[in-house]
Scaffold this active site. Sequence first.
Site, mmCIF file in Angstrom:
data_model
loop_
_atom_site.group_PDB
_atom_site.id
_atom_site.type_symbol
_atom_site.label_atom_id
_atom_site.label_comp_id
_atom_site.label_asym_id
_atom_site.label_seq_id
_atom_site.Cartn_x
_atom_site.Cartn_y
_atom_site.Cartn_z
ATOM 1 C CG HIS A 49 -2.040 0.897 1.280
ATOM 2 N ND1 HIS A 49 -2.458 1.633 0.217
ATOM 3 C CD2 HIS A 49 -2.853 1.268 2.315
ATOM 4 C CE1 HIS A 49 -3.463 2.420 0.575
ATOM 5 N NE2 HIS A 49 -3.719 2.225 1.856
ATOM 6 C CG HIS A 55 -4.651 0.641 -8.137
ATOM 7 N ND1 HIS A 55 -5.988 0.649 -7.838
ATOM 8 C CD2 HIS A 55 -4.065 1.466 -7.240
ATOM 9 C CE1 HIS A 55 -6.193 1.453 -6.824
ATOM 10 N NE2 HIS A 55 -5.045 1.956 -6.430
ATOM 11 C CG ASP A 101 2.839 4.448 -4.137
ATOM 12 O OD1 ASP A 101 2.854 5.617 -3.723
ATOM 13 O OD2 ASP A 101 2.188 3.535 -3.618
HETATM 14 N N1 ACO Z 1 4.261 -7.054 -10.519
HETATM 15 C C1 ACO Z 1 4.129 -8.265 -11.110
HETATM 16 N N2 ACO Z 1 2.969 -8.937 -11.161
HETATM 17 C C2 ACO Z 1 1.908 -8.368 -10.589
HETATM 18 C C3 ACO Z 1 1.983 -7.108 -9.964
HETATM 19 C C4 ACO Z 1 3.211 -6.437 -9.952
HETATM 20 N N3 ACO Z 1 3.343 -5.245 -9.391
HETATM 21 N N4 ACO Z 1 0.754 -6.775 -9.478
HETATM 22 C C5 ACO Z 1 -0.049 -7.788 -9.801
HETATM 23 N N5 ACO Z 1 0.638 -8.761 -10.476
HETATM 24 C C6 ACO Z 1 0.109 -9.996 -11.040
HETATM 25 C C7 ACO Z 1 -0.140 -11.033 -9.967
HETATM 26 O O1 ACO Z 1 0.982 -11.872 -9.784
HETATM 27 C C8 ACO Z 1 -1.323 -11.748 -10.523
HETATM 28 O O2 ACO Z 1 -0.872 -12.608 -11.556
HETATM 29 P P1 ACO Z 1 -1.512 -14.075 -11.742
HETATM 30 O O3 ACO Z 1 -2.921 -13.798 -12.164
HETATM 31 O O4 ACO Z 1 -0.672 -14.719 -12.766
HETATM 32 O O5 ACO Z 1 -1.426 -14.735 -10.389
HETATM 33 C C9 ACO Z 1 -2.141 -10.653 -11.215
HETATM 34 O O6 ACO Z 1 -1.171 -9.674 -11.592
HETATM 35 C C10 ACO Z 1 -3.211 -10.041 -10.326
HETATM 36 O O7 ACO Z 1 -2.570 -9.573 -9.135
HETATM 37 P P2 ACO Z 1 -3.244 -9.528 -7.717
HETATM 38 O O8 ACO Z 1 -2.183 -9.600 -6.680
HETATM 39 O O9 ACO Z 1 -4.350 -10.538 -7.659
HETATM 40 O O10 ACO Z 1 -3.908 -8.093 -7.742
HETATM 41 P P3 ACO Z 1 -4.483 -7.337 -6.481
HETATM 42 O O11 ACO Z 1 -5.572 -6.477 -7.002
HETATM 43 O O12 ACO Z 1 -4.785 -8.276 -5.375
HETATM 44 O O13 ACO Z 1 -3.236 -6.454 -6.007
HETATM 45 C C11 ACO Z 1 -1.672 -4.708 -5.789
HETATM 46 C C12 ACO Z 1 -3.070 -5.113 -6.282
HETATM 47 C C13 ACO Z 1 -1.499 -5.100 -4.326
HETATM 48 C C14 ACO Z 1 -1.556 -3.183 -5.901
HETATM 49 C C15 ACO Z 1 -0.618 -5.400 -6.690
HETATM 50 O O14 ACO Z 1 -0.771 -4.992 -8.029
HETATM 51 C C16 ACO Z 1 0.807 -5.152 -6.203
HETATM 52 O O15 ACO Z 1 1.314 -5.876 -5.339
HETATM 53 N N6 ACO Z 1 1.506 -4.108 -6.775
HETATM 54 C C17 ACO Z 1 2.840 -3.767 -6.321
HETATM 55 C C18 ACO Z 1 2.765 -2.953 -5.044
HETATM 56 C C19 ACO Z 1 2.273 -1.550 -5.306
HETATM 57 O O16 ACO Z 1 2.730 -0.861 -6.203
HETATM 58 N N7 ACO Z 1 1.342 -1.117 -4.451
HETATM 59 C C20 ACO Z 1 0.808 0.238 -4.500
HETATM 60 C C21 ACO Z 1 -0.621 0.208 -4.873
HETATM 61 S S1 ACO Z 1 -1.239 1.839 -5.070
HETATM 62 C C22 ACO Z 1 -1.454 2.387 -3.502
HETATM 63 O O17 ACO Z 1 -1.599 1.691 -2.540
HETATM 64 C C23 ACO Z 1 -1.450 3.771 -3.361
#
Ligand code: ACO
Length: 429
Positions: A268, A307, A363
Amino acid sequence: MPKDSLSITDNRTGTQYEVPIQDGAIRASDLRQVKVGDDGAGLMSYDPGYVNTAPCRSAISFIDGDKGVLRYRGYPIEQLAEHSSFLETAYLLLHGELPSAAALDGWIREITHHTFIHENIKKFIDGFHHDAHPMGVLVSTVAALSTFYPEAKNIHDEASRRMQIIRLIAKTPTLAAFAHRHAVGMPYAYPDNDLSYSGNFLNMMFLTTEVKYVPNPTLQRALDVLFILHADHEQNCSTSAMRNVGSSNADPYSCTAAAAAALYGPLHGGANEEVLRMLRAIGAKDRIPAYIERVKRGELRLMGFGHRIYKSYDPRATIIKRVADQVFDVTGKNPLIDIAIELERIALQDDYFVSRKLYPNVDFYSGIIYEAMRIPVDMFPVLFAIGRTPGWLAQWQEMLLDKEQRIARPRQIYVGPAKRDYVPIEQRG
Ligand code: ACO
């Protein structure tokens, strides 16, 4: 059969149910009538991570994740970033309307005159180790504020609520800057009431021997815009924490500390810090493809990408990219920007990211700006918390005034052992 309804057939029993649909949602509690025999509680919806659960009605921020739209109280984020100030946006979030000139003056005056913190708070900060993470310091000191203002418990008293809201918006930057000064061993720099909200924050962070700190207008404005971009984002993890804790009628300082704790996590608000560490670890453009391969193999996440709601470009990231250019005109270019732009270019051509709709989020670029402004990496989530405080408070107040809200208490699907009898220790294998 009413048009705005959902027909459900329970194939276990053959029973049919009609459930009203309002605003694109059914009430989860309407599922409780779907029962087999004496199954007391009825049907539940199972939703880990609340990916498809609306716990409230809210009039504060609107997101269209497919189109990359974000609005506060109906106003597009692009217009607020262009024309508004952080304190005006905070007023908008909390009051629902943009202020008149007189109301804005009064609001700014009140916030400005509550920026000082009780001297005893400094003793808490002094007690932290020199390398304490400033987010840990912020969470603790915001929580500690509740003990200084015991009347904050009067959450149903409008005047008391208003006073705590003003104090929280006013004092969070002071706590944040003091945490930084403690970390670097500098004397605390007190708030300067002649400066703007963001200018004063820069003063408390960076004042050294000068009699009066004069913030650079471009950097001051850039920081204000970054605060605006972070001010609210509907029911994200930290806002949900704010509402959850607030639903037990805890005071707003304790709620805000809980929200800040939720923001601390790397998935987050901690992501901006992780982005910087990631860009430094990559170190050079020619190492990007190998890094992307590791991400695709599932060894790493590309921080600042993806996201839960945005499935196209995060509109805040677009604005931040523009702000970055203005900041670099003053500070000189942060070399990490070239790695970030190249990383984005390569990722957005790659089927792994395209098929999963993974785009840069807020971010991805914010940390590069903060670093150019000489703000240490571990302060990044703290800056996010300063920006998000008015949003948390607006959501908290909305929750308290919403007659439908009750203490947050989700259900569970129990998967543990069935009843069994206690075994004396000498009889256990
Ligand atoms: N890098 C690589 N792969 C990713 C990423 C990433 N940043 N984000 C999602 N994926 C992939 C997952 O591995 C998953 O793949 P799969 O279907 O093959 O298993 C798919 O994309 C869906 O991802 P989820 O984790 O199910 O998506 P969710 O909606 O639960 O998570 C989150 C969203 C937490 C923001 C995620 O994208 C992430 O971890 N991003 C990196 C951290 C980040 O930048 N957070 C800031 C968010 S913005 C904020 O809080 C202000």
